[in-house]
Each structure stands twice: as C-alpha cells, then as structure tokens.
Design a protein around this motif. Structure first.
Motif, PDB file in Angstrom:
ATOM      1  N   GLY A 527       0.794  -1.220   0.000  1.00 33.74           N
ATOM      2  CA  GLY A 527       0.000   0.000   0.000  1.00 33.74           C
ATOM      3  C   GLY A 527       0.826   1.269   0.000  1.00 33.74           C
ATOM      4  N   LEU A 528       2.149   1.154  -0.177  1.00 33.92           N
ATOM      5  CA  LEU A 528       2.999   2.340  -0.221  1.00 33.92           C
ATOM      6  C   LEU A 528       2.739   3.142  -1.492  1.00 33.92           C
ATOM      7  CD1 LEU A 528       6.432   0.952   1.053  1.00 33.92           C
ATOM      8  CD2 LEU A 528       4.789   2.347   2.305  1.00 33.92           C
ATOM      9  N   GLN A 529       3.039   4.438  -1.419  1.00 40.94           N
ATOM     10  CA  GLN A 529       2.843   5.321  -2.560  1.00 40.94           C
ATOM     11  C   GLN A 529       4.193   5.746  -3.133  1.00 40.94           C
ATOM     12  OE1 GLN A 529       0.627   8.506  -0.764  1.00 40.94           O
ATOM     13  NE2 GLN A 529      -1.318   7.424  -0.870  1.00 40.94           N
ATOM     14  N   PHE A 530       4.176   6.190  -4.395  1.00 41.08           N
ATOM     15  CA  PHE A 530       5.381   6.688  -5.047  1.00 41.08           C
ATOM     16  C   PHE A 530       5.366   8.212  -5.090  1.00 41.08           C
ATOM     17  CE2 PHE A 530       5.159   2.459  -7.203  1.00 41.08           C
ATOM     18  CZ  PHE A 530       6.387   1.981  -6.778  1.00 41.08           C
ATOM     19  N   GLU A 538       7.689   9.255   1.480  1.00 39.02           N
ATOM     20  CA  GLU A 538       7.676   9.324   2.933  1.00 39.02           C
ATOM     21  C   GLU A 538       6.460  10.139   3.391  1.00 39.02           C
ATOM     22  OE1 GLU A 538       9.430  12.818   1.224  1.00 39.02           O
ATOM     23  OE2 GLU A 538       9.955  10.695   0.989  1.00 39.02           O
ATOM     24  N   LEU A 539       6.135  10.070   4.681  1.00 43.15           N
ATOM     25  CA  LEU A 539       4.958  10.780   5.192  1.00 43.15           C
ATOM     26  C   LEU A 539       5.136  12.287   5.082  1.00 43.15           C
ATOM     27  CD1 LEU A 539       2.185  10.439   6.541  1.00 43.15           C
ATOM     28  CD2 LEU A 539       3.339  10.585   8.756  1.00 43.15           C
ATOM     29  N   HIS A 540       6.321  12.775   5.421  1.00 41.60           N
ATOM     30  CA  HIS A 540       6.623  14.208   5.331  1.00 41.60           C
ATOM     31  C   HIS A 540       8.115  14.337   5.060  1.00 41.60           C
ATOM     32  CE1 HIS A 540       7.221  18.419   6.484  1.00 41.60           C
ATOM     33  NE2 HIS A 540       5.927  18.587   6.328  1.00 41.60           N
ATOM     34  N   PRO A 541       8.530  15.159   4.085  1.00 35.67           N
ATOM     35  CA  PRO A 541       9.953  15.208   3.721  1.00 35.67           C
ATOM     36  C   PRO A 541      10.870  15.692   4.833  1.00 35.67           C
ATOM     37  CG  PRO A 541       8.703  16.928   2.601  1.00 35.67           C
ATOM     38  CD  PRO A 541       7.710  16.025   3.238  1.00 35.67           C
ATOM     39  N   LYS A 542      10.317  16.431   5.808  1.00 41.17           N
ATOM     40  CA  LYS A 542      11.154  16.934   6.898  1.00 41.17           C
ATOM     41  C   LYS A 542      10.797  16.317   8.244  1.00 41.17           C
ATOM     42  CE  LYS A 542      12.056  21.399   4.698  1.00 41.17           C
ATOM     43  NZ  LYS A 542      11.381  21.069   3.429  1.00 41.17           N
ATOM     44  N   LEU A 543       9.512  16.214   8.530  1.00 41.31           N
ATOM     45  CA  LEU A 543       9.075  15.768   9.851  1.00 41.31           C
ATOM     46  C   LEU A 543       8.754  14.280   9.921  1.00 41.31           C
ATOM     47  CD1 LEU A 543       6.746  18.794  10.699  1.00 41.31           C
ATOM     48  CD2 LEU A 543       9.193  18.518  11.147  1.00 41.31           C
ATOM     49  N   GLY A 544       8.624  13.643   8.775  1.00 42.62           N
ATOM     50  CA  GLY A 544       8.348  12.196   8.767  1.00 42.62           C
ATOM     51  C   GLY A 544       9.154  11.494   7.709  1.00 42.62           C
ATOM     52  N   VAL A 546      10.981   8.818   7.674  1.00 44.81           N
ATOM     53  CA  VAL A 546      10.987   7.345   7.628  1.00 44.81           C
ATOM     54  C   VAL A 546       9.573   6.780   7.725  1.00 44.81           C
ATOM     55  CG1 VAL A 546      13.304   7.201   8.608  1.00 44.81           C
ATOM     56  CG2 VAL A 546      11.329   7.074  10.135  1.00 44.81           C
ATOM     57  N   GLU A 547       8.609   7.582   8.120  1.00 43.22           N
ATOM     58  CA  GLU A 547       7.228   7.127   8.203  1.00 43.22           C
ATOM     59  C   GLU A 547       6.580   7.171   6.815  1.00 43.22           C
ATOM     60  OE1 GLU A 547       8.512   9.484  10.119  1.00 43.22           O
ATOM     61  OE2 GLU A 547       8.446   8.737  12.173  1.00 43.22           O
ATOM     62  N   THR A 548       5.478   6.451   6.656  1.00 42.43           N
ATOM     63  CA  THR A 548       4.734   6.446   5.394  1.00 42.43           C
ATOM     64  C   THR A 548       3.255   6.652   5.689  1.00 42.43           C
ATOM     65  OG1 THR A 548       4.216   4.075   5.325  1.00 42.43           O
ATOM     66  CG2 THR A 548       6.385   4.759   4.486  1.00 42.43           C
ATOM     67  N   SER A 549       2.468   6.757   4.627  1.00 42.89           N
ATOM     68  CA  SER A 549       1.028   6.929   4.797  1.00 42.89           C
ATOM     69  C   SER A 549       0.364   5.666   5.331  1.00 42.89           C
ATOM     70  CB  SER A 549       0.386   7.320   3.458  1.00 42.89           C
ATOM     71  OG  SER A 549       0.633   6.323   2.482  1.00 42.89           O
ATOM     72  N   GLU A 551       0.230   3.233   8.235  1.00 41.72           N
ATOM     73  CA  GLU A 551       0.690   3.129   9.625  1.00 41.72           C
ATOM     74  C   GLU A 551       1.353   1.771   9.859  1.00 41.72           C
ATOM     75  OE1 GLU A 551      -1.340   5.304  13.083  1.00 41.72           O
ATOM     76  OE2 GLU A 551      -2.976   4.471  11.894  1.00 41.72           O
ATOM     77  N   GLY A 552       2.502   1.818  10.489  1.00 40.59           N
ATOM     78  CA  GLY A 552       3.223   0.584  10.786  1.00 40.59           C
ATOM     79  C   GLY A 552       4.242   0.205   9.741  1.00 40.59           C
ATOM     80  N   LEU A 553       4.267   0.940   8.600  1.00 38.96           N
ATOM     81  CA  LEU A 553       5.259   0.702   7.550  1.00 38.96           C
ATOM     82  C   LEU A 553       6.218   1.877   7.498  1.00 38.96           C
ATOM     83  CD1 LEU A 553       3.297  -1.575   6.573  1.00 38.96           C
ATOM     84  CD2 LEU A 553       3.980  -0.976   4.270  1.00 38.96           C
ATOM     85  N   PHE A 554       7.513   1.567   7.454  1.00 39.75           N
ATOM     86  CA  PHE A 554       8.551   2.583   7.453  1.00 39.75           C
ATOM     87  C   PHE A 554       9.506   2.316   6.291  1.00 39.75           C
ATOM     88  CE2 PHE A 554       6.939   1.674  11.626  1.00 39.75           C
ATOM     89  CZ  PHE A 554       6.638   2.919  12.147  1.00 39.75           C
ATOM     90  N   VAL A 555      10.184   3.352   5.819  1.00 37.15           N
ATOM     91  CA  VAL A 555      11.094   3.206   4.686  1.00 37.15           C
ATOM     92  C   VAL A 555      12.505   3.622   5.079  1.00 37.15           C
ATOM     93  CG1 VAL A 555       9.405   3.444   2.838  1.00 37.15           C
ATOM     94  CG2 VAL A 555      10.408   5.497   3.840  1.00 37.15           C
ATOM     95  N   ALA A 556      13.484   3.013   4.424  1.00 38.07           N
ATOM     96  CA  ALA A 556      14.884   3.329   4.704  1.00 38.07           C
ATOM     97  C   ALA A 556      15.713   3.082   3.452  1.00 38.07           C
ATOM     98  CB  ALA A 556      15.413   2.473   5.864  1.00 38.07           C
TER      99      ALA A 556
END
Length: 669
Positions: A527-530, A538-544, A546-549, A551-556
C-alpha cells in the motif's frame, strides 16, 4: 448550547501577510455558537496553547476551532492541548487557512480574507455538531519484518534485533548484502567495501533475534499496524541448504553458462552457483531456468543406469557435491514454500538499481568498451571478473586513456530530473583508486558541476585534482566507435569555452539511480505510494522522513530516494527506532474516526461488503436476518460504505450527516 472558541493564527507572515487576521477574528465572533474569538502570532507556541487551555479550564468554551496551517502537522498539538485542559480532544476542529488559502492566493488579499472567513465559518458549523469520541487500542505482535537485505535492511534488522524483537529479514537474492556487496571500496576513506560490510552481514546471519529469509519475496501484506499477516514465498533452491556447506563444488562442475548478475554480466556463472564469495548465507542454488538437465537428470526423475558401469548416471552437480545436498530424484515443488508470518511493524528497504547503458544511444552503448560505473566497480574489485585488473572488456588489454561521463540519466528531462547524489563522489573515488594503481593512466572526467556535499567530500575532490586527474566542466555530447575498439569522445569545456574531441580506450557512464524493478509489486502488496521520481513516498519530507502513509510501515535507504551509505545507515537506524515504538508499547491506538453500523436500520442487503477496500465488513447473524458488522481494526474511515448504504444505517464518526451538511451550508451562505 455549545460554546465554541475560535483561535486565529497569524503564523508570522505566512497567513497575516495575505489574510486580514483581525477581520477574520471579528467575523468569527458573529457566528452562531461562538462564545469567543481570539488571535495570536503563533497559535502553536506555548503562549497560544496556554490561551486555549485557560479558556477551557475557565469554562468559557467547550468546542475549539483553530484557524491556522495544516492539520497534517499541527492538529495533534492542539488536540493534546485540549486533552490536557480536560476537554475531549475530538471536540476540536481545524481550519486550514494557510495551505488552502494564504499560500495559494498571495496576490488577492481581499479575496483571501473572504475565503478565510468561509473556511472558519465551515469549521465552526461542524464544531457545533461534534460529539466526544474515545480512542480504542489493540495489542501488538512483538515481531518485526524488514524487506530488503542491503546495507539499509541489514542495519534496520540489527537495530530491531538488538532491542530484543524477533525480526525477519527478507531478501530476494540468495544472500544479503545488496549493491554495497558489489562495490570495491567506499568514499571518502577508501575502505574496502567487503571488509566493512561482511562483518555486519555475519552479525545479521548469526544474531539470535534475526531470521534470514533469503531467496524469498513478500507476496502479500494484510492487516494493520501491530497485526500484519505477511506471506513470504521462499523460492525453490533445488539444493538442501541444511546440508550445503557452501564449498562451491557444484558451481565449478556445472557446464551451463549464463551472464553473472553480480558481476553485471561481465563474465558467466553456472546454473548452479553461489551468489558471491562472501555470501551470507553461503549456500548454493540451482537456476532451473538455465539448467540444461545434464545426463537427462530432470528434477523429480530417477537416474538412468549406465550400460557400461551399471551405476546411476548422475548430473555433474550431484556427483560433485561432497555433502550429498543435491538429489535431483526428489519431486521438488518449483513454487517453493509459502510462509505466513504475524508481524507488528515493517521496514521497507528494497534498495535501488542503476540504469543500463542501452538507453543512451549518443554514447555508443553497443560498444563493449562503454560501461557503467557499477561495471567498473566489478572490474577493479579483487573478486571481480578480472581479479581487480583494469582491462578493457573487448580485448582484455589495459587502457591508456579512460573517460568518465557524469549525470547520465540524472538531471536530464528525458529521463530523470533529480540528482542521483552519489555519482560525483563514486566517479572521483574510482578515478583516484585507478590513478594510484596506474600512475601513467590518463583520466578525463566530465561533469555538469561537481557536487560533493558531505563530511570530508570536498577535500576528497580537491585531492583528486592534485593527483593529476583531468576534470572538465561541461557535458559530453556523444561517443563514437572507431577501429581497433577505440572510442572518440565529443565534449565541451565550459571553463575554456572550447569544444573537445579526443580518443579514449574506455568510457565509464555514471548512470542514474532508479527504484528497483520490483518496487511496483512491493507498493501493491504494502500500500505504499510513489513520489514523482518513482521512489517510495515518505509521510513528510522533513518531519516524517521514515514514516509512510501506511501506519506501521517505514522506509529506509535508496528505495526512498538516492543517498550514500552513511545516510542510508542513518535512515535505517531511524526507521528501526520508529518501528520499535509500537512494539515497545505493546498496543496501538485505533482512531475512533471509523464507520459504525446501526443494526436496527440495516437491511442486510450486503451492498457495503464488496465495496469496502479494506475488507472490514462482513454479514453476520443478528436477530431475524444477517446484518453488516465492521471490524474497527480494519476500518480506515474512508466512508465508502456510508455513502453506499441505501438504509442510512452506517455512520462515519467525525463526518456525520449533520456535520457535513452544516459545513456545506456555511460555505454556500
């Protein structure tokens, strides 16, 4: 009678520079249900929050509307302030008069002010109908999954495993290591890549809390944060890994030859092979797509008996294996094995690939002496196809002139407009290593401009110039093939303002970093987005970061965007820390903004069941007929079922009918 408090933020000049904040505040005072309206330079500051808290404590307001910037980043701040003062945090509504108003109507001050009044009026209208809601919590499976076994995935797994959590590390190749395992040395210290990576790989392979699932791919991810159900397909190896010792005898005996992916196609490997010498786990696999079934030994068939010896005729790999790990008589399932895992949180670190040279017709990609920078890494590596010697692929002769071309596919509107970040530095690294080893080698480097933003990076670049490496600012327009496998380079030197034309024995293209081919499949199952550059968003380029839209999935790592090894490791550790938070808490909050069925109104028609994109609705017996029931842990509050229900039996908390229609009425008044 409700008492709504409206708080209008100047946001410095972000809002006040366009919107007449005092006029909006004065207008808010006139709205039905509004008890007071105030303004502040920064509502999100301690002073602004204290203003809200004090009004709640004094009983002046029992609903709160903040007209400020985006709720994506600031709503939690104000909800927390309400809760701290004793007000249910869901009796709060936010009006976005920055992103949706001042930032898009900067030249029309009067129009922006009128629009701000409309937005505030709409928020107040909804606030008068808000009801208290309560958070719900579900238990968390104390297990993590890391998808991708490159340096980013390895460090995420080590961090999570080190915190005491069972961690599964899934890698599609037979070994972990990723692209870093293909590198010869790393900038700016010139450390041997294998020397610093191999101990980390071994740590991951031996860690008691990490289970390696190599030669495997994630097939599906279902569920929600804390309670994911993940299906992983372990591909068929055709070799018993419990017996395999990694001796490589089967690879040496295998007569089938195919291009070696690890060496970027510069040499060949057998159908039976070990991924690379330092592989973890160091186990052999048989590439059945290219296996030629020697001696008629198809998988699942009994061997023929030799008329001369009377003994079974075994395939070369079977005969060579001293551990008896290869038995082609076994009817092995080509689909491999499907494993189901219960997972709490997931880190996606699927890495990247580099563009091939084939797309760039202007650089004579048909020439074997035009290679990518990653191919050069394998050539100069001691474990590469030439044993570390710089030899031209066409004739295995050492070149006298070597040319580097930067930004091939990067910063180019035809391909990718982004900078791949590491190309300048790895080209300089390769040039320095070769100049040290071959002082007589003539090296020409062509850059649009040199980008060396990193600790000790610029000093590394200056050192290259001092070594006598020729660095030119300007694009290479083309490469032409000449007789004797030579190449003609056509370029331009911007510093002297003159065109350049010279012969080169070998041309190296610094091709762009791209997301992996299987990134789309990973996005589909997770369910990740491009983002616009086709990396995971990522959820937010500065504040998030490693987080994604989801919940519970993170990127690195480079699956989120191009970066070097230090940044990849840093992000991997950050993603692991974020992924560990729900595991440490043991429970996660389920937002109460979800759909709920009123069973007395439900007709049991079932229209909502197939429409739910999250499979959260089922029909279950209730009284005299089946009624719809919603699993709150699966519901994401999208509202599809609410809109589709012909009986009006489904209510979406936080977006009820009276709330929505009151907002519409306020906007159209």
């Amino acid at each position: 009678m409700v008492k709504v408090g409206v708080y209008v933020c100047h946001c410095g000049t972000n809002i006040a520079g366009v919107v007449d904040v005092e006029a909006v505040r004065a207008f808010a005072e006139t709205l039905p249900g509004v008890a007071l309206a105030r303004r502040s330079l920064f509502m999100c500051s301690d002073t602004g929050q204290e203003m809200i808290k004090q009004d709640i404590r004094d009983g002046l307001v029992d609903r709160v509307v903040v007209a400020a910037c985006t709720p994506r980043t600031h709503e939690p701040i104000f909800r927390a302030a309400c809760e701290a003062a004793g007000l249910n945090k869901y009796l709060f509504e936010m009006a976005n008069i920055r992103d949706q108003d001042s930032w898009v109507h900067g030249q029309d001050h009067a129009g922006a002010t009128e629009k701000a009044k409309k937005i505030v009026s709409s928020a107040v209208a909804k606030a008068t109908h808000l009801k208290p809601l309560e958070d719900k919590f579900v238990d968390v499976e104390p297990t993590a999954l890391v998808i991708g076994g490159g340096v980013g995935g390895i460090f995420s797994a080590l961090e999570l495993g080190g915190m005491g959590y069972k961690t599964y590390l899934v890698e599609k190749q037979p070994s972990i290591g990723g692209v870093m395992a293909q590198l010869d040395k790393t900038f700016p210290t010139n450390d041997c890549s294998a020397c610093i990576l191999t101990p980390v790989m071994v740590d991951a392979g031996n860690h008691p809390n990490i289970e390696l699932l190599t030669y495997s791919e994630v097939e599906s991810v279902d569920g929600y944060i804390g309670n994911f159900t993940v299906k992983v397909r372990r591909k068929q190896t055709y070799i018993d890994w419990n017996k395999c010792t990694g001796c490589g005898a089967c690879a040496e005996a295998c007569p089938a030859k195919v291009p070696d992916e690890f060496n970027c196609g510069l040499n060949e490997r057998g159908a039976a092979y070990i991924h690379f010498p330092q592989a973890v786990p160091k186990k052999a696999v048989i590439d059945m797509e290219h296996c030629i079934n020697c001696a008629g030994r198809k998988i699942g068939t009994e061997p023929k008996i030799s008329k001369k010896t009377g003994k079974p005729m075994l395939a070369p790999c079977e005969k060579a294996c001293p551990a008896d790990a290869i038995n082609r008589s076994l009817p092995l399932n080509p689909e491999g094995e499907l494993i189901e895992l219960k997972i709490g949180t997931i880190v996606v670190a699927t890495g990247y690939k580099v563009m091939g040279k084939e797309s760039f017709k202007e650089y004579a990609p048909q020439s074997p002496n035009v290679i990518t920078a990653l191919q050069l890494e394998r050539i100069i590596s001691a474990t590469g196809p030439t044993g570390g010697k710089l030899l031209r692929p066409s004739d295995q002769v050492k070149p006298k002139t070597l040319t580097f071309v930067s930004c091939v596919g990067s910063r180019d509107e035809r391909y990718h407009t982004y900078c791949s970040r590491v190309c300048c530095m790895y080209m300089i690294k390769q040039a320095r290593l070769l100049k040290e080893k071959y002082p007589d080698l003539n090296i020409n480097m062509h850059f649009i401009d040199v980008r060396c933003a990193g600790k000790d990076y610029d000093e590394y670049y200056v050192g290259a110039r001092k070594m006598g490496i020729n660095i030119f600012k300007g694009k290479v327009g083309g490469v032409e093939m000449l007789p004797d496998d030579k190449l003609r380079v056509l370029a331009y030197d911007m510093e002297s303002g003159t065109p350049m034309e010279y012969e080169s024995d070998l041309v190296v293209l610094a091709t762009a970093i791209e997301s992996n081919e299987d990134a789309r499949k990973v996005a589909q199952v997770t369910g990740l987005q491009f983002c616009g550059a086709h990396f995971f968003r990522e959820l937010h380029p500065k504040l998030g970061p490693v987080e994604t839209s989801v919940e519970g999935l993170f990127v690195a790592g480079c699956c989120q965007g191009p970066k070097d090894i230090p940044d990849t490791v840093s992000q991997a550790k950050g993603a692991a820390a974020a992924a560990a938070v729900p595991l440490a808490q043991g429970k996660v909050k389920i937002e109460p903004i979800i759909s709920e069925v009123h069973p007395e109104k439900c007709s049991g028609c079932g229209i909502c069941v197939p429409l739910c994109p999250y499979d959260a609705i089922t029909l279950k017996p209730y009284g005299d007929r089946p009624r719809a029931q919603i699993d709150i842990t699966q519901c994401h509050g999208c509202g599809v079922c609410t809109a589709a229900c012909p009986s009006g039996a489904i209510v979406l908390h936080g977006y009820t009918e009276d709330q929505i229609f009151s907002q519409i009425a306020a906007l159209t008044a």
